[in-house]
Design an enzyme around this catalytic site. Structure first.
Site, PDB file in Angstrom:
ATOM      1  N   TYR A 155      51.431  69.824  53.660  1.00 28.60           N
ATOM      2  CA  TYR A 155      51.196  67.932  54.092  1.00 28.60           C
ATOM      3  C   TYR A 155      50.245  67.732  55.356  1.00 28.60           C
ATOM      4  O   TYR A 155      49.031  68.102  55.419  1.00 28.60           O
ATOM      5  CB  TYR A 155      51.147  67.356  53.284  1.00 28.60           C
ATOM      6  CG  TYR A 155      51.031  65.970  52.699  1.00 28.60           C
ATOM      7  CD1 TYR A 155      50.261  65.422  51.879  1.00 28.60           C
ATOM      8  CD2 TYR A 155      51.301  64.789  54.593  1.00 28.60           C
ATOM      9  CE1 TYR A 155      49.509  64.701  51.746  1.00 28.60           C
ATOM     10  CE2 TYR A 155      50.400  63.820  53.753  1.00 28.60           C
ATOM     11  CZ  TYR A 155      49.609  62.961  52.854  1.00 28.60           C
ATOM     12  OH  TYR A 155      48.797  62.059  52.329  1.00 28.60           O
ATOM     13  N   LYS A 159      46.807  68.079  56.277  1.00 29.63           N
ATOM     14  CA  LYS A 159      45.692  67.266  56.765  1.00 29.63           C
ATOM     15  C   LYS A 159      44.915  66.772  58.522  1.00 29.63           C
ATOM     16  O   LYS A 159      44.285  65.900  58.611  1.00 29.63           O
ATOM     17  CB  LYS A 159      46.999  65.608  57.061  1.00 29.63           C
ATOM     18  CG  LYS A 159      46.791  65.210  54.881  1.00 29.63           C
ATOM     19  CD  LYS A 159      45.635  64.374  54.458  1.00 29.63           C
ATOM     20  CE  LYS A 159      45.932  64.163  52.819  1.00 29.63           C
ATOM     21  NZ  LYS A 159      44.840  63.787  52.232  1.00 29.63           N
TER      22      LYS A 159
HETATM   23  P1  NAP Z   1      47.708  58.653  44.766  1.00 27.57           P
HETATM   24  O1  NAP Z   1      48.607  57.647  44.261  1.00 27.57           O
HETATM   25  O2  NAP Z   1      48.817  60.107  44.038  1.00 27.57           O
HETATM   26  O3  NAP Z   1      46.628  59.367  43.572  1.00 27.57           O
HETATM   27  C1  NAP Z   1      46.361  60.156  43.831  1.00 27.57           C
HETATM   28  C2  NAP Z   1      44.492  60.235  43.332  1.00 27.57           C
HETATM   29  O4  NAP Z   1      44.161  61.817  43.180  1.00 27.57           O
HETATM   30  C3  NAP Z   1      44.786  60.584  41.914  1.00 27.57           C
HETATM   31  O5  NAP Z   1      43.477  59.650  41.307  1.00 27.57           O
HETATM   32  C4  NAP Z   1      45.052  61.403  41.229  1.00 27.57           C
HETATM   33  O6  NAP Z   1      43.740  61.985  40.330  1.00 27.57           O
HETATM   34  C5  NAP Z   1      43.772  61.943  42.419  1.00 27.57           C
HETATM   35  N1  NAP Z   1      43.857  63.329  42.268  1.00 27.57           N
HETATM   36  C6  NAP Z   1      44.598  64.666  42.737  1.00 27.57           C
HETATM   37  N2  NAP Z   1      44.379  65.974  42.349  1.00 27.57           N
HETATM   38  C7  NAP Z   1      43.347  65.428  42.045  1.00 27.57           C
HETATM   39  C8  NAP Z   1      42.474  67.123  41.936  1.00 27.57           C
HETATM   40  N3  NAP Z   1      42.199  68.378  41.699  1.00 27.57           N
HETATM   41  N4  NAP Z   1      41.025  66.309  41.479  1.00 27.57           N
HETATM   42  C9  NAP Z   1      40.406  65.603  41.534  1.00 27.57           C
HETATM   43  N5  NAP Z   1      41.869  64.141  41.510  1.00 27.57           N
HETATM   44  C10 NAP Z   1      42.352  64.912  41.825  1.00 27.57           C
HETATM   45  O7  NAP Z   1      47.917  58.799  46.258  1.00 27.57           O
HETATM   46  P2  NAP Z   1      46.823  57.913  46.698  1.00 27.57           P
HETATM   47  O8  NAP Z   1      48.752  56.955  47.959  1.00 27.57           O
HETATM   48  O9  NAP Z   1      46.755  56.772  46.724  1.00 27.57           O
HETATM   49  O10 NAP Z   1      46.730  59.178  47.759  1.00 27.57           O
HETATM   50  C11 NAP Z   1      45.031  58.326  48.038  1.00 27.57           C
HETATM   51  C12 NAP Z   1      45.005  60.318  48.937  1.00 27.57           C
HETATM   52  O11 NAP Z   1      45.473  59.328  50.165  1.00 27.57           O
HETATM   53  C13 NAP Z   1      45.695  60.981  49.068  1.00 27.57           C
HETATM   54  O12 NAP Z   1      44.864  61.979  49.904  1.00 27.57           O
HETATM   55  C14 NAP Z   1      46.802  60.812  50.161  1.00 27.57           C
HETATM   56  O13 NAP Z   1      47.170  62.073  51.304  1.00 27.57           O
HETATM   57  C15 NAP Z   1      46.343  59.908  51.412  1.00 27.57           C
HETATM   58  N6  NAP Z   1      47.258  59.287  51.753  1.00 27.57           N
HETATM   59  C16 NAP Z   1      48.188  58.092  51.421  1.00 27.57           C
HETATM   60  C17 NAP Z   1      49.149  58.131  52.277  1.00 27.57           C
HETATM   61  C18 NAP Z   1      50.286  56.612  51.171  1.00 27.57           C
HETATM   62  O14 NAP Z   1      50.947  55.467  51.605  1.00 27.57           O
HETATM   63  N7  NAP Z   1      50.475  56.380  50.332  1.00 27.57           N
HETATM   64  C19 NAP Z   1      49.216  58.021  53.213  1.00 27.57           C
HETATM   65  C20 NAP Z   1      48.762  58.526  53.920  1.00 27.57           C
HETATM   66  C21 NAP Z   1      47.215  59.103  53.283  1.00 27.57           C
HETATM   67  P3  NAP Z   1      44.997  62.460  38.697  1.00 27.57           P
HETATM   68  O15 NAP Z   1      45.499  61.708  38.382  1.00 27.57           O
HETATM   69  O16 NAP Z   1      43.083  62.322  37.725  1.00 27.57           O
HETATM   70  O17 NAP Z   1      44.866  63.993  38.841  1.00 27.57           O
END
Ligand code: NAP
Length: 247
Positions: A155, A159
């Site tokens: 990861y 990133k």
């Molecule tokens: P999440 O709730 O798991 O949501 C992930 C989203 O990505 C879902 O809508 C999923 O849709 C979609 N997705 C995954 N694989 C995909 C693919 N191959 N093609 C199209 N859509 C895809 O995650 P989140 O926490 O909101 O994270 C969003 C972003 O923020 C990510 O890049 C993550 O690394 C980053 N981030 C999050 C955090 C945190 O604390 N949450 C911190 C730092 C960075 P489906 O279910 O339809 O697959």
């Protein structure tokens, strides 16, 4: 602030992507809500945007797949005429210490988090350049890409890769007034982080100077600002929204 603009948000069916899509729409952008497998959740996001007076449509595509990303961008342009804003948000984790991490864990995370950014930028760059109206590309990285995290070498690599890609593309596209920036979130409660054990969530507070996890709209506000004309002079930056973790 974003009236007349068209935005594509990848992975917008829940979590951070949903918050971004809703904020962009609330600011007047027409939004393409991309998802991979969660069709019902994506339609719920579209319904919420419409209920708030906005315009949105859900489009399925696995953005880790080159051809599907091409089709996604084409569909977005066919639907709304052009694209001004792309938010590369789709992401996933497969946390394991290196001895337990297999090739698939590496490939899935790198393809979903990093190759997807290449795929979508590649698909959108030419139409944006041809249109000669500038543009905004906003890539969602992570504080883990800056400081690392045990059990997340795949990861963190993805990133950190997003950050290098962002800065390079920002240099390439700057002469055409297309800005490319990255956001590095800290901890936000979503499906991605909800799997962490409760004691780990509690312990995380000790190294967040602001003493709390972020609220999802706090990412949305920043994305809408970066997407707006007010941010025209900001490019190639990594902006942390992490309560001060990486300061
Ligand atoms: P999440 O709730 O798991 O949501 C992930 C989203 O990505 C879902 O809508 C999923 O849709 C979609 N997705 C995954 N694989 C995909 C693919 N191959 N093609 C199209 N859509 C895809 O995650 P989140 O926490 O909101 O994270 C969003 C972003 O923020 C990510 O890049 C993550 O690394 C980053 N981030 C999050 C955090 C945190 O604390 N949450 C911190 C730092 C960075 P489906 O279910 O339809 O697959």
């Amino acid at each position: 602030m974003l009236e007349g603009k068209v935005a594509l948000v990848t992975g917008a069916s829940r979590g951070i992507g949903r918050a971004i899509a809703e904020d962009l729409a609330a600011n007047g952008a027409k939004v393409v809500v991309n998802y991979n497998s969660s069709a019902d959740a994506a339609e719920e996001v579209v319904a919420a945007i419409k209920a708030n007076g906005g315009v949105a449509t859900a489009v399925q595509a696995d953005v880790s797949n080159f051809n599907e990303a091409q089709t996604l961008v084409k569909t977005a342009i066919d639907t709304y005429g052009h694209i001004d804003i792309v938010v590369n948000n789709a992401g996933t984790t497969r946390d394991k210490l290196l001895p337990m991490m297999n090739e698939d864990d590496w490939d899935v995370v790198l393809d979903t988090n990093l190759k997807s950014v290449f795929n979508c930028c590649k698909a959108v760059a030419r139409p944006m350049l041809k249109r000669k109206q500038g543009g905004r590309i906003i890539n969602i990285s992570s504080v883990v890409g800056l400081v690392g995290q045990g059990g997340q070498s795949n990861y963190a690599a993805s990133k950190a890769g997003v950050i290098g890609f962002t800065k390079s593309l920002a240099k390439e596209l700057a002469p055409r007034q297309i800005t490319v920036n990255a956001i590095a979130p800290g901890f936000f409660l979503t499906a991605l982080t909800d799997v962490l054990a409760d004691d780990l969530k509690e312990k995380s507070l000790a190294y967040i100077p602001l003493g709390r996890w972020g609220e999802l709209p706090e990412i949305g506000y920043l994305v809408s600002f970066l997407a707006s004309d007010k941010a025209a002079y900001i490019t190639g930056q990594v902006i942390n929204v992490d309560g001060g973790i990486a300061m």
